[in-house]
Design an enzyme around this catalytic site. Structure first.
Site, PDB file in Angstrom:
ATOM      1  N   GLU A 155      28.148  73.796  -5.803  1.00 37.21           N
ATOM      2  CA  GLU A 155      29.336  73.323  -6.630  1.00 37.21           C
ATOM      3  C   GLU A 155      30.156  72.286  -5.471  1.00 37.21           C
ATOM      4  O   GLU A 155      30.748  72.906  -4.658  1.00 37.21           O
ATOM      5  CB  GLU A 155      30.072  74.315  -7.336  1.00 37.21           C
ATOM      6  N   GLU A 203      25.317  79.388 -11.555  1.00 39.09           N
ATOM      7  CA  GLU A 203      24.831  79.849 -10.342  1.00 39.09           C
ATOM      8  C   GLU A 203      23.378  80.355 -10.431  1.00 39.09           C
ATOM      9  O   GLU A 203      22.689  80.375  -9.554  1.00 39.09           O
ATOM     10  CB  GLU A 203      25.797  80.800  -9.729  1.00 39.09           C
ATOM     11  N   PHE A 217      32.150  81.566  -3.323  1.00 39.67           N
ATOM     12  CA  PHE A 217      32.699  82.825  -3.132  1.00 39.67           C
ATOM     13  C   PHE A 217      31.598  84.116  -3.211  1.00 39.67           C
ATOM     14  O   PHE A 217      30.982  83.942  -4.220  1.00 39.67           O
ATOM     15  CB  PHE A 217      33.848  83.158  -3.848  1.00 39.67           C
ATOM     16  N   ASP A 231      31.989  86.927  -4.315  1.00 40.34           N
ATOM     17  CA  ASP A 231      32.521  87.282  -5.412  1.00 40.34           C
ATOM     18  C   ASP A 231      31.589  87.061  -6.509  1.00 40.34           C
ATOM     19  O   ASP A 231      31.526  87.818  -7.530  1.00 40.34           O
ATOM     20  CB  ASP A 231      33.985  87.287  -5.890  1.00 40.34           C
ATOM     21  N   PHE A 232      31.284  85.943  -6.697  1.00 38.87           N
ATOM     22  CA  PHE A 232      30.308  85.295  -7.722  1.00 38.87           C
ATOM     23  C   PHE A 232      28.932  85.649  -7.652  1.00 38.87           C
ATOM     24  O   PHE A 232      27.967  85.232  -8.596  1.00 38.87           O
ATOM     25  CB  PHE A 232      30.448  83.728  -7.826  1.00 38.87           C
ATOM     26  N   HIS A 264      38.195  87.171  -5.486  1.00 41.20           N
ATOM     27  CA  HIS A 264      38.012  85.935  -4.667  1.00 41.20           C
ATOM     28  C   HIS A 264      38.220  86.586  -3.177  1.00 41.20           C
ATOM     29  O   HIS A 264      38.313  85.741  -2.384  1.00 41.20           O
ATOM     30  CB  HIS A 264      38.955  84.746  -4.974  1.00 41.20           C
TER      31      HIS A 264
END
Ligand SMILES: Cc1ncc(C[n+]2csc(CCOP(=O)(O)OP(=O)(O)O)c2C)c(N)n1
Ligand SMILES: [Mg+2]
Lengths: 335, 327
Positions: free
Chosen positions: A29, A70, A93, A95-96, A139
């Site tokens: 992204e 994603e 991140f 976290d994703f 994050h």
């Protein structure tokens, strides 16, 4: 040699590998940015500018921006890796990971084994981790223990600019899926880094300090903290070894065990949450294999069992810091 | 379906709507200024420019209705009734912030107000809203549930799966795509394949596109979608065309678009100005009332900042609390 930041070191590794090998592409992204927009073309280079400047040299065909999807694009990187490209995909991140984890752990990680050794999946997934940015619970996580748990993935955690360049080039050349974890607080750190391409091996830890009293086993951003503590305590007559794991999978068990046997006193410093993390894993390794050499209980310095908090005062308490590491080292040294 | 012209709204509703929009604008403009001084930690995404969208929907909702927001959540929070002073304290990371200082800008929530949270995960909200709509349907609360997603978030699998789930479960849900032309630096004209309305249609959801700078247009489209959901008519989608004034986050250099583009929207399509012009031209509100609301919004935000700056941060005793329910 010249001084380079962690960010520049990764950028240079990508550029050099893209020059060397036309099958290397990257995607993510806003990895270039400005797609379809009226302003600057190379507008972002990723959210923290790591890939900025590559598109003008390599073109949009090899420097791919993606929609916020994603599952689709991390999966596409995996599929492309299995069919001839060497993609470097950015999961902005770590976290994703939840959004796209299936493509990583059920697909990429298992192809080679499930298909009886017939597949190679040379994908690199770059991702940003760690606390310290006041970026709150979604994050700031580490999560690398989750990747480490999964057979078939290699998990790489560069601790400095020099490490980042060598490990990134190795990651791109490696034929297995690699999770490459960049600590967001390290991007502006700077040190001497060779200009020419070089690789650093996976599964070979780096001894950043040598001392006979206490063994510090650590990784990622925590290496820097441990080095600082080791330097400080040397003045007080406590000599520490610091082991930078570099990769949690493969894990350099030999270096850890040899050093632990030598000192008999071990502190493991791991920024992640404490249940089933790297520190517990290495504690178990040492307890099983070097029990007789231990002169003190193994100590772990980790984040607490909470999500990363937002308020700066709480986040500072959450992060394992030099004071906590020093206290742990003094405790095992005095035992 | 009868859609009353917004200008026929009762005066108190017009005042309420304008107050909501002004509160959001004053809040965001001030956070923008304060962030630049370095006193606000973390990632902050501002909603200025998009006020008519949150307001047009929230005017139809009560506390039993749920919404899920995005990383750009302040406007949704204010419009849904979150306490402005507690929100500001949260953004400053204070102990009596709306989430105890543990969440910050990206995670402001107030479940008592039906606000299920801003969200750090793009596409995190739509599935949650299917759940809130399922609760409303199962428990027969009469409530509806609304997911706000950006143009960027509309490309997330979770969003598209939620359209389908809401349809096959016949849920009282509304999906609002707030298309502010960009996701970070990426234009929605590039990132969105097909169209929002055709996507909705593909899943069997009625869809409607509205000018998000026009409060009255949003208000009417929202009313139609919400009444449909509340009346058992199932889920639908509203594509709101809008614009964000500030960068993606505070600190964004905004090189991917032109200042002229932003200036033009501000000068010609600003949702507060358009509202003001419409109601004063029609003679339903007078300039003095409007000025007073604007002044009150600024005063409220001034107080909120002063109190937030002075408020105490959380401390060590707070670190380990609320990971789990305490018994
Ligand atoms: C799963 C996930 N992917 C990526 C991001 C990073 N990110 C945060 S906001 C954003 C852009 C969102 O764009 P849009 O949905 O259009 O909302 P806007 O910012 O325009 O309000 C991105 C990519 C994220 N937070 N979560
Ligand atoms: Mg957008």
């Amino acid at each position: 040699m010249s001084r380079k930041t962690y960010r520049q070191a990764i950028n240079e590794a990508l550029a050099q590998e893209m020059r060397r090998d036309p099958t290397v592409v990257f995607m993510g992204e806003d990895n270039v940015g400005g797609m379809g927009a009226p302003g600057e073309d190379d507008a972002w280079g990723g959210v923290l500018g790591v890939t900025k400047g590559l598109m003008p040299e390599f073109g949009r065909e090899r420097c791919l921006d993606t929609p916020i999807s994603e599952s689709a694009f991390i999966g596409a990187a995996v599929g492309a890796a299995a069919t001839g490209l060497r993609p470097v995909a950015e999961l902005m991140f770590v976290d994703f990971m939840g959004v796209c984890l299936d493509q990583i752990f059920n697909q990429a990680a298992k192809f080679r084994y499930m298909f009886g050794g017939k597949a190679v999946t040379p994908v690199v997934i770059r991702t940003m981790y760690g606390a310290g940015f006041r970026a709150a619970s979604q994050h700031s996580q580490c999560l690398y223990p989750i990747f480490t748990h999964i057979p078939g993935l290699k998990v790489v955690m560069p601790s400095s600019p020099y490490e980042a360049k060598g490990l990134m080039i190795q990651a791109i050349r490696d034929d297995d899926p690699v999770i490459f974890l960049e600590h967001k607080v390290l991007y502006d750190d700077e040190e001497e880094v060779p200009d020419d391409p070089y690789t650093l091996p996976f599964g070979e830890a780096n001894l950043t300090r040598e001392g006979n009293d206490v063994t510090l086993v650590t990784l990622g951003r925590m290496v820097k903290f441990c080095n600082e503590v080791a330097d400080k305590l040397e003045g007080d007559g406590i000599r520490c070894s610091v082991i930078d794991l570099r990769t949690t999978s493969p894990l350099d068990e030999d270096t850890i065990l040899e050093n632990a046997e030598e000192t008999g006193r071990v502190v493991i410093v791991d920024e992640s949450n404490p249940r089933c993390n790297i520190a517990t894993d290495i504690s178990a390794l040492i307890a099983q294999n070097a029990f007789d050499a231990l002169k003190a209980p193994i100590k772990m310095v980790t984040a607490p069992h909470t999500p990363p908090p937002f308020a700066p005062e709480l986040e500072d308490l959450y992060i394992p810091d030099q004071a906590k590491i020093e206290a742990a080292v003094r405790e095992v040294a005095a035992h | 379906m009868a859609t009353p012209s917004g200008l026929q709204l009762p005066r108190e509703d017009l005042l309420r709507a304008y107050r909501m929009m002004c509160d959001i604008r004053a809040f965001e403009d001030r956070v923008h200024e304060e962030f630049a001084t370095g006193t606000i930690p973390g990632f902050v995404h501002l909603y200025a420019g998009e006020e008519a969208s949150a307001t047009g929907f929230m005017m139809h909702l009560g506390n039993k209705d749920y919404i899920a927001s995005t990383h750009r959540g302040h406007g949704h929070c204010i419009a849904k009734g979150c306490d402005i002073k507690a929100m500001m304290k949260e953004i400053y990371g204070r102990r009596d912030g709306l989430c105890g200082g543990k969440g910050g800008s990206m995670h402001i929530a107030d479940l008592d107000k039906g606000m299920m949270g801003a969200n750090g995960i793009v596409g995190g909200g739509p599935p949650l809203i299917c759940g809130a709509a399922l609760s409303a349907k199962t428990l027969k609360t009469g409530g509806v549930a609304i997911a706000f997603v950006g143009d960027g978030g509309s490309n997330q699998g979770t969003t598209l799966e939620s359209y389908n789930l809401a349809k096959v479960w016949d849920l009282p849900a509304v999906f609002v795509v707030e298309d502010n032309r960009y996701a970070e630096s990426t234009a929605s004209v590039w990132s969105v394949g097909g169209s929002q309305l055709k996507r909705a249609e593909g899943f069997g959801l009625p869809g409607r596109k509205v000018d998000g700078q026009d409060f009255f247009a949003v208000y009417e489209a929202a009313q139609e979608a919400i009444e449909r959901a509340r009346g058992g008519g199932g889920p639908s989608l509203v594509h709101v065309e809008t614009y964000r004034y500030y960068g993606h986050f505070e600190g964004d250099a905004i090189t991917y678009r032109t200042p002229e583009e932003t200036d033009e929207v501000r000068a010609q399509r600003d949702c507060l100005n358009l509202f003001r012009e419409r109601v004063t031209a029609a003679g339903v509100l007078d300039a003095a009332q409007i000025d007073e609301i604007e002044a009150q919004a600024k005063a409220l935000v001034d107080e909120a900042v002063a109190e937030a700056v002075a408020a105490a941060p959380p401390g060590e005793q707070d670190l380990m609390t609320d990971v789990y329910v305490a018994y």
